[in-house]
Design an enzyme around this catalytic site. Sequence first.
Site: not given
Ligand code: IMP
Ligand code: MG
Length: 188
Positions: A50, A106-107, A110, A112, A114, A138, A172
Site C-alpha cells: 500500500g 503506512e498508507d 484502519d 491499527g 498492522t 480513519k 493502486r
Molecule cells: P489495519 O491493520 O486495520 O490498520 O489496516 C491497515 C491496512 O489495511 C492498510 O495498510 C491497508 O493496506 C489496508 N486498508 C485499510 N483500510 C483500507 C481502505 O480503505 N482501502 C484500502 N486499503 C485499506
Molecule cells: Mg493493504
Amino acid sequence: MSEVATRYPGLTRIVFSEEEIAARVRELGREIDASYPPDEELLMIGLLKGAFVFLSDLARAVKRASLTVDFLVAALYGEGMDPSREVRLLYDMGTPIEGRHVLLVEDIVDSGKTLNRIGDELKRRAPRSLEVCALLHKRLARELRYEPRWVGFEAPPDWLVGYGLDLGEQYRHLPFVAAIDPEDKRGF
Ligand code: IMP
Ligand code: MG
C-alpha cells in the site's frame, strides 16, 4: 454520474485529488525533515504494498543529505474488525535498524492491527527513534500503540482506493484517492 465514475466504474467520488495530495506530501516532507538533526541519517521503511506510491513521493519531498529507504511486506488475514485477525510479516528487510532513526511509512490506519504488530517488531530491534507517518487515518483504531506523528489526511470511513490503496489488487495506480461504491465492494 460523476466524471470519475464514468471512467472508473465502481468509484463514487474523488476524496483527495492529485493536487491536494501533492501539496500535503510537500508539507509532510518539510515537517519530517525539520524534525531530525540535519546531519543525521533517516531510514524510511515503507509497508508494502500500500505505501509504495506515498513513500516514493514522500522520500523525494524530504530534502536532506542522508536518507535511506527500505521495505517490509505485511498482510492482514481475516475479516473486518475481528480481533482474531492476524498480521503476518511476509518479507523482512535485511538491514539492521539498531541505533537508527526509523520512520515507518503506512498508507492508511484502519483497525491499527498492522501498526501495532509491525511497531512492536521494529521497537524490539532497538532503533534510536521510531515514528510513524501515515497518509490516511480513519480514527477507528482502539489501543493504537504507535500513533502516527504525521498524518496526511483524516479519512472518511469508506473503503478508499488509489495512490497505492487497493481493492482486490485493483486501483493502486490511480493518482488520486477515491471512494468505492459499497455495492461494488461486495464483488470482492
Ligand atoms: P489495519 O491493520 O486495520 O490498520 O489496516 C491497515 C491496512 O489495511 C492498510 O495498510 C491497508 O493496506 C489496508 N486498508 C485499510 N483500510 C483500507 C481502505 O480503505 N482501502 C484500502 N486499503 C485499506
Ligand atoms: Mg493493504
